[in-house]
Design a protein around this motif. Structure first.
Motif, short mmCIF file in Angstrom:
data_model
loop_
_atom_site.label_atom_id
_atom_site.label_comp_id
_atom_site.label_asym_id
_atom_site.label_seq_id
_atom_site.Cartn_x
_atom_site.Cartn_y
_atom_site.Cartn_z
N ASP A 427 0.83 -1.21 0.00
CA ASP A 427 0.00 0.00 0.00
C ASP A 427 0.86 1.26 0.00
OD1 ASP A 427 -2.25 -1.57 0.04
OD2 ASP A 427 -2.62 -1.35 2.19
N ALA A 428 1.88 1.27 0.85
CA ALA A 428 2.74 2.46 0.96
C ALA A 428 3.51 2.72 -0.32
CB ALA A 428 3.70 2.30 2.13
N ALA A 429 3.88 1.64 -1.03
CA ALA A 429 4.65 1.79 -2.27
C ALA A 429 3.91 2.57 -3.34
CB ALA A 429 5.05 0.41 -2.80
N GLU A 430 2.59 2.58 -3.25
CA GLU A 430 1.77 3.25 -4.27
C GLU A 430 1.30 4.63 -3.83
OE1 GLU A 430 1.64 1.89 -7.20
OE2 GLU A 430 2.79 0.22 -6.37
N ARG A 431 1.70 5.07 -2.67
CA ARG A 431 1.25 6.35 -2.16
C ARG A 431 2.28 7.45 -2.39
NH1 ARG A 431 -2.62 6.23 1.87
NH2 ARG A 431 -2.51 8.51 1.66
N SER A 432 1.81 8.67 -2.39
CA SER A 432 2.69 9.83 -2.54
C SER A 432 2.45 10.77 -1.36
CB SER A 432 2.41 10.55 -3.85
OG SER A 432 1.05 10.94 -3.94
N PRO A 433 3.41 11.64 -1.09
CA PRO A 433 3.28 12.51 0.09
C PRO A 433 2.03 13.39 0.03
CG PRO A 433 5.52 12.54 -0.75
CD PRO A 433 4.70 11.80 -1.77
#
Length: 537
Positions: A427-433
């Motif tokens: 999940d985190a790998a596909e998120r942006s700040p």
């Protein structure tokens, strides 16, 4: 950088025994504290016995001891095991010990207790230069004594570093197999500071993989690089908690004098409470976090662990610049006349011993209610992890440059590389700040802490174990956990002090005063005696 997002579940009643100035207080009940995203803490930790090092850490430790009389080293253990930093320095000053002997005792214990079959598995690498540094410290101390120079508190004593802190002479992996051989070109600044203070970097402490932000089902203390770290008070029974598991376990079991950990929301205070050591997370940014593999740089904080508050402060002072050092003369009367708010759980049996200890130390105790459930630390981590990791990887030339690349690496052999899944990482790998959302979470926590302290006219908040870790973490506020006895089953607990950001000196003073009044740190002697046949325990 740290993991322990704390949520309280339903109460599980246990008897706690706490000593206050020599008076036994019993009949206390404890609500179980659950660690999110790790499974709920219970008497069954869900751990497996896994050590992936194939004797390599043991071999590294024994290589440092080549040519030494191991029987003599074990005999010296009586003067080293369970001793705080001042006691060790006094023994060296009296000619009863040398830094070489102290370092050798820890290495022997790592080889034959920590890394034994069924061991607690808290150490993941040994500094190949540790014994050379210890011998040099003996030489330098002799010269300093001759010239009248002052010996720094941590000089010649052994420190273990959490395995997300960059070191040029040992791998830095954050517990992931993909980085198991990654050796940065240069140290994190805090490592250089510790070296400059004369501390002996003994090795790297194990940690929950990627500071726990890998999978909801992975037990605390598990990593794909290292295996499973166990709580020495109850291996496979009591969870070691947090992500700075090895940092806490190693100090509790006398594998080092002190250690360094990292925290985003509970990863120092949770394992400190669970393993009956002091865990100090200073204000955000007090210790330089450059060179630490991050979760969310906006929250990540480097902190320290020791047997006493004074030991934790000594490590802190060695890791920071002179202008950021805290007072070393701690006041046992610091709670006298202070107004302390206990976050009530509605269970007087649970709260009574802590209140009695605080009152015995001279504090005015106030019951308060505080709900921090809306502070979304997990959302901050999920949205910042990928970008912050990529920035670290670029600056330190890591072989895995992104979380997406790490996900692909794990998917090539999921049974070995992602034994408990990697849902959080995917999940985190596909998120942006989301900078506005991050700032809003920090502001929300900061304001909640400020208004709570102001409205109740409090000098500090006190919580059980790692409660409100998400509030302190998001607010960047100092928090320090002090051992608070144990249940009748033997599972330790801690009491945590939280103060306003920047008030670090008050936090450690309050904790020291409670420590002086309570004196409830425990030793995992029964387990070590059973495992090692009495050697060194």
């Amino acid at each position: 950088m740290a993991d322990a997002y704390v949520k309280r579940r339903g109460p599980r009643r246990r008897t706690i025994v706490l000593t206050v100035a020599g008076v036994l207080l019993a009949g206390v009940t404890a609500a179980a504290v659950a660690l999110w995203p790790a499974p709920e803490v219970s008497e069954i930790s869900g751990e497996e016995v896994l050590n992936y090092h194939d004797d390599s850490v043991r071999s590294q430790a024994l290589a440092q001891l080549a040519g030494m009389n191991l029987q003599a080293v074990r005999a010296a253990g009586e003067k080293v095991v369970n001793k705080d930093a001042p006691s060790l320095q006094q023994a060296v000053a009296a000619g009863e010990l040398s830094y070489e002997e102290i370092t050798a005792v820890y290495l022997e214990r790592i080889a034959h207790i920590d890394q034994a079959e069924g061991g607690i598995n808290s150490v993941t690498a040994i500094n190949p230069h540790a014994m050379d540094a210890a011998r040099a410290a003996d030489h330098d101390r002799a010269q300093a004594t001759y010239t009248g120079q002052i010996i720094p508190p941590l000089f010649g004593l052994s420190v273990l570093l959490k395995d997300n802190i960059s070191t040029a002479d040992m791998p830095t992996s954050a517990g992931t197999l993909a980085l198991s051989e990654f050796q940065p070109a240069h140290n994190a600044p805090l490592v250089d500071a510790l070296n400059g203070a004369g501390a002996i970097i003994l090795g790297k402490a194990a940690m929950s993989e990627l500071a726990g932000f890998l999978s909801a089902s992975a037990p605390a203390g598990y990593s794909g690089k290292h295996g499973q770290t166990h709580n020495p008070f109850g291996p496979r029974t009591f969870s070691p908690l947090g992500s700075s598991t090895g940092s806490a376990v190693s100090v509790a079991a006398s594998m080092a004098t002190v250690s360094v950990g990292t925290e985003t929301s509970g990863s120092i205070v949770a394992p400190a409470a669970a393993n009956s050591v002091v865990g100090f997370t200073p204000s955000h940014g007090a210790i330089d976090a450059d060179g630490v593999i991050p979760l969310a740089a906006a929250l990540d904080t480097v902190g320290t662990m020791g047997r006493t508050v004074a030991d934790a402060v000594a490590v802190h002072n060695a890791a920071v610049g002179v202008d950021k050092q805290l007072p070393t003369e701690l006041d046992a009367q610091a709670l006298l006349g202070r107004r302390i708010g206990i976050v009530a759980r509605g269970d007087e049996e649970l709260e009574a011993p802590a209140k009695d200890a605080l009152r015995h130390a001279g504090a005015e105790v106030v019951d308060i209610e505080l709900d921090s459930a809306g502070i979304d630390v997990a959302g901050v981590v999920e949205s910042n992890f990928a970008a912050d990791y990529a920035d670290y990887a670029q600056r330190y030339d890591a072989p895995v440059t992104s979380l997406r690349e790490l996900v692909r690496f794990n998917n090539a052999d999921p049974q070995r590389r992602a034994r408990y899944g990697q849902g959080f990482l995917e999940d985190a790998a596909e998120r942006s700040p989301q900078p506005e959302a991050t700032a809003a979470t920090i502001d929300q926590a900061t304001e909640l802490l400020r208004t709570t302290l102001q409205e109740h006219q409090l000098d500090a908040l006190v919580v059980y174990d790692n409660g409100l870790a998400e509030l302190a973490g998001a607010a960047g506020a100092p928090q320090i956990t002090v051992p608070y006895g144990a249940e009748d089953s033997g599972r330790p607990h801690g009491l945590s002090f939280i103060v306003s950001p920047g008030a670090d000196a008050e936090a450690v003073s309050f904790a020291h005063a409670f420590e002086a009044a309570g004196g409830a740190r425990l030793e995992p002697r029964a387990y070590l005696r059973d495992l090692a046949g009495g050697a060194g325990s």
